[in-house]
Design a protein around this motif. Structure first.
Motif, mmCIF file in Angstrom:
data_model
loop_
_atom_site.group_PDB
_atom_site.id
_atom_site.type_symbol
_atom_site.label_atom_id
_atom_site.label_comp_id
_atom_site.label_asym_id
_atom_site.label_seq_id
_atom_site.Cartn_x
_atom_site.Cartn_y
_atom_site.Cartn_z
ATOM 1 N N GLU A 49 71.157 -27.703 37.149
ATOM 2 C CA GLU A 49 72.457 -28.372 37.028
ATOM 3 C C GLU A 49 73.490 -27.438 36.403
ATOM 4 O O GLU A 49 74.656 -27.426 36.806
ATOM 5 C CB GLU A 49 72.311 -29.653 36.209
ATOM 6 C CG GLU A 49 71.503 -30.738 36.923
ATOM 7 C CD GLU A 49 71.237 -31.946 36.049
ATOM 8 O OE1 GLU A 49 71.693 -31.950 34.875
ATOM 9 O OE2 GLU A 49 70.572 -32.889 36.522
ATOM 10 N N THR A 52 74.397 -24.722 38.978
ATOM 11 C CA THR A 52 75.229 -25.335 40.025
ATOM 12 C C THR A 52 76.656 -25.537 39.539
ATOM 13 O O THR A 52 77.623 -25.186 40.230
ATOM 14 C CB THR A 52 74.624 -26.680 40.469
ATOM 15 O OG1 THR A 52 73.313 -26.465 40.995
ATOM 16 C CG2 THR A 52 75.489 -27.340 41.536
ATOM 17 N N GLU A 56 79.895 -23.286 40.895
ATOM 18 C CA GLU A 56 80.963 -23.997 41.614
ATOM 19 C C GLU A 56 82.325 -23.596 41.060
ATOM 20 O O GLU A 56 83.303 -23.503 41.795
ATOM 21 C CB GLU A 56 80.764 -25.512 41.507
ATOM 22 C CG GLU A 56 79.661 -26.058 42.404
ATOM 23 C CD GLU A 56 79.447 -27.549 42.219
ATOM 24 O OE1 GLU A 56 80.033 -28.119 41.258
ATOM 25 O OE2 GLU A 56 78.696 -28.148 43.015
ATOM 26 N N ARG A 75 64.857 -26.401 41.285
ATOM 27 C CA ARG A 75 64.604 -27.827 41.482
ATOM 28 C C ARG A 75 63.268 -28.054 42.196
ATOM 29 O O ARG A 75 62.501 -28.958 41.835
ATOM 30 C CB ARG A 75 65.745 -28.453 42.276
ATOM 31 C CG ARG A 75 65.635 -29.962 42.451
ATOM 32 C CD ARG A 75 65.690 -30.742 41.148
ATOM 33 N NE ARG A 75 66.961 -30.579 40.458
ATOM 34 C CZ ARG A 75 67.304 -31.291 39.369
ATOM 35 N NH1 ARG A 75 66.449 -32.183 38.859
ATOM 36 N NH2 ARG A 75 68.463 -31.094 38.776
ATOM 37 N N HIS A 97 64.638 -36.511 41.835
ATOM 38 C CA HIS A 97 64.648 -35.063 42.068
ATOM 39 C C HIS A 97 64.706 -34.761 43.566
ATOM 40 O O HIS A 97 65.373 -33.804 43.987
ATOM 41 C CB HIS A 97 63.414 -34.418 41.443
ATOM 42 C CG HIS A 97 63.338 -34.576 39.955
ATOM 43 N ND1 HIS A 97 64.149 -33.881 39.081
ATOM 44 C CD2 HIS A 97 62.547 -35.375 39.183
ATOM 45 C CE1 HIS A 97 63.861 -34.218 37.834
ATOM 46 N NE2 HIS A 97 62.896 -35.122 37.876
ATOM 47 N N ASP A 99 66.096 -36.780 45.712
ATOM 48 C CA ASP A 99 67.479 -37.132 46.073
ATOM 49 C C ASP A 99 68.422 -35.985 45.726
ATOM 50 O O ASP A 99 69.362 -35.686 46.477
ATOM 51 C CB ASP A 99 67.912 -38.415 45.347
ATOM 52 C CG ASP A 99 67.119 -39.639 45.794
ATOM 53 O OD1 ASP A 99 66.523 -39.588 46.894
ATOM 54 O OD2 ASP A 99 67.088 -40.628 45.034
ATOM 55 N N ARG A 100 68.164 -35.345 44.606
ATOM 56 C CA ARG A 100 68.996 -34.213 44.182
ATOM 57 C C ARG A 100 68.886 -33.076 45.191
ATOM 58 O O ARG A 100 69.879 -32.437 45.550
ATOM 59 C CB ARG A 100 68.552 -33.741 42.794
ATOM 60 C CG ARG A 100 69.232 -32.470 42.297
ATOM 61 C CD ARG A 100 70.685 -32.683 41.990
ATOM 62 N NE ARG A 100 71.286 -31.478 41.436
ATOM 63 C CZ ARG A 100 72.581 -31.361 41.152
ATOM 64 N NH1 ARG A 100 73.403 -32.373 41.377
ATOM 65 N NH2 ARG A 100 73.057 -30.242 40.653
ATOM 66 N N GLN A 102 68.286 -33.343 48.314
ATOM 67 C CA GLN A 102 69.016 -33.723 49.519
ATOM 68 C C GLN A 102 70.516 -33.510 49.353
ATOM 69 O O GLN A 102 71.208 -33.162 50.307
ATOM 70 C CB GLN A 102 68.708 -35.179 49.882
ATOM 71 C CG GLN A 102 67.299 -35.374 50.417
ATOM 72 C CD GLN A 102 67.033 -36.805 50.826
ATOM 73 O OE1 GLN A 102 67.166 -37.728 50.025
ATOM 74 N NE2 GLN A 102 66.645 -37.005 52.080
ATOM 75 N N THR A 103 71.033 -33.697 48.134
ATOM 76 C CA THR A 103 72.465 -33.435 47.903
ATOM 77 C C THR A 103 72.766 -31.939 47.958
ATOM 78 O O THR A 103 73.920 -31.544 48.149
ATOM 79 C CB THR A 103 72.923 -33.982 46.534
ATOM 80 O OG1 THR A 103 72.269 -33.245 45.485
ATOM 81 C CG2 THR A 103 72.600 -35.466 46.397
ATOM 82 N N LEU A 104 71.722 -31.110 47.773
ATOM 83 C CA LEU A 104 71.893 -29.658 47.811
ATOM 84 C C LEU A 104 71.633 -29.088 49.208
ATOM 85 O O LEU A 104 71.557 -27.874 49.370
ATOM 86 C CB LEU A 104 70.946 -28.985 46.807
ATOM 87 C CG LEU A 104 71.122 -29.384 45.332
ATOM 88 C CD1 LEU A 104 69.998 -28.803 44.488
ATOM 89 C CD2 LEU A 104 72.472 -28.936 44.806
ATOM 90 N N THR A 105 71.510 -29.990 50.195
ATOM 91 C CA THR A 105 71.205 -29.563 51.572
ATOM 92 C C THR A 105 72.103 -28.442 52.079
ATOM 93 O O THR A 105 71.617 -27.521 52.747
ATOM 94 C CB THR A 105 71.276 -30.766 52.526
ATOM 95 O OG1 THR A 105 70.279 -31.720 52.139
ATOM 96 C CG2 THR A 105 71.023 -30.347 53.967
ATOM 97 N N GLU A 121 64.432 -28.413 54.942
ATOM 98 C CA GLU A 121 64.520 -29.534 54.013
ATOM 99 C C GLU A 121 63.427 -30.559 54.290
ATOM 100 O O GLU A 121 62.738 -31.023 53.374
ATOM 101 C CB GLU A 121 65.898 -30.190 54.118
ATOM 102 C CG GLU A 121 66.053 -31.384 53.171
ATOM 103 C CD GLU A 121 67.274 -32.222 53.517
ATOM 104 O OE1 GLU A 121 67.442 -33.270 52.881
ATOM 105 O OE2 GLU A 121 68.038 -31.828 54.403
#
Length: 273
Positions: A49, A52, A56, A75, A97, A99-100, A102-105, A121
């Protein structure tokens, strides 16, 4: 329980004392590096986190490939550690985790086609689901596959990427000496009070100063000049104001008498002539 960070020389300093010496962001970097070196995998989520968030804001700290591999690597390694635990972690604990991830796809696509991104993925998520449901597959994976694919080479790659990230972050935010830092302070009346308040715990300050005094006694450095500040002591040794006033008045009276005597003597001489 009080946490310590070991600086490499002497005993570790308690975290409250370290906060007095090390800038907050530098201290975070130190804790991250220690976590990577000691492979505290259960804390890799926090590391991901942080990386990231910072990348950003400042993308040039890492190139796209480095960023993707570090973030996803941290992760994914945490997820596998949760799957490896005995007894195995509750799937509901692991799901956030996943789900996290998947957000980083989008990170998967830094060096792959759209089809390969989806495959990468889905492969990892499918692997995790298998590990959660099939005890035989889980045993085989962690006994035969994990040591090869996620063993020393994987850890070394994570460490190298993190070193690059932290080193570049350090160059972005060099530590200022007190003169440079003073030029950055705004003209705010409360700034002194706030700064002094931040070091108002005597025991923490005592621990920090004693630690460095033991490591590097001041006798080994250039001592201050023996005449520094002499004018201050001279000023403080002045006699009381009343004595100064009296002395001055006496001097004035003596001067007036001498002048009167001179004038009177001159008049007498004129009378003689």
């Amino acid at each position: 329980m009080e946490r310590h960070i070991h600086g490499g020389k002497g005993p570790p300093l308690p975290l409250p004392s370290l906060r007095l010496m090390v800038p907050p962001l530098r201290l975070v970097s130190a804790a991250i590096w220690q976590t990577i070196q000691q492979r505290h995998v259960m804390d890799y989520g926090m590391l991901e986190e942080f990386v990231t968030m910072v990348t950003e804001m400042v993308p040039e700290l890492l190139n796209n490939s480095q960023r993707a591999q570090l973030i996803l690597g941290l992760r994914a390694r945490l997820v596998l550690e949760l799957c490896r635990s005995k007894p195995i972690t509750d799937p509901q604990t692991i799901q956030p985790h996943l789900d996290r991830i998947q957000t980083l796809t989008p990170l998967w696509g830094t060096q792959a086609t759209d089809a390969e991104v989806g495959l990468s993925e889905s492969n990892f998520l499918g692997l995790v689901q298998t590990l959660l449901k099939d005890s035989d597959e889980r045993k085989h994976f962690f006994q035969d596959v994990f040591p090869v694919e996620f063993g020393p080479s994987y850890d070394a790659a994570i460490q190298k990427l993190m070193w690059q990230f932290l080193s570049r972050l350090e160059k972005l935010l060099p530590i200022s000496n007190f003169q440079q830092a003073s030029s950055l302070l705004g003209d705010v009346p409360s700034v002194l009070e706030e700064c002094v308040e931040s070091v108002s715990h005597p025991q923490q300050l005592k621990t920090l100063l004693q630690y460095h005094r033991d490591l590097s006694p001041l006798d080994n450095h250039d001592p201050p000049s023996s005449t520094d500040g002499d004018c201050i002591l001279s000023a403080l040794c002045l006699p009381p104001v009343e004595r100064v006033v009296i002395s001055t008045e006496v001097e004035k009276e003596g001067t007036s008498r001498r002048e009167s005597q001179k004038v009177s003597g001159a008049e007498d001489m004129q009378g003689v002539w």
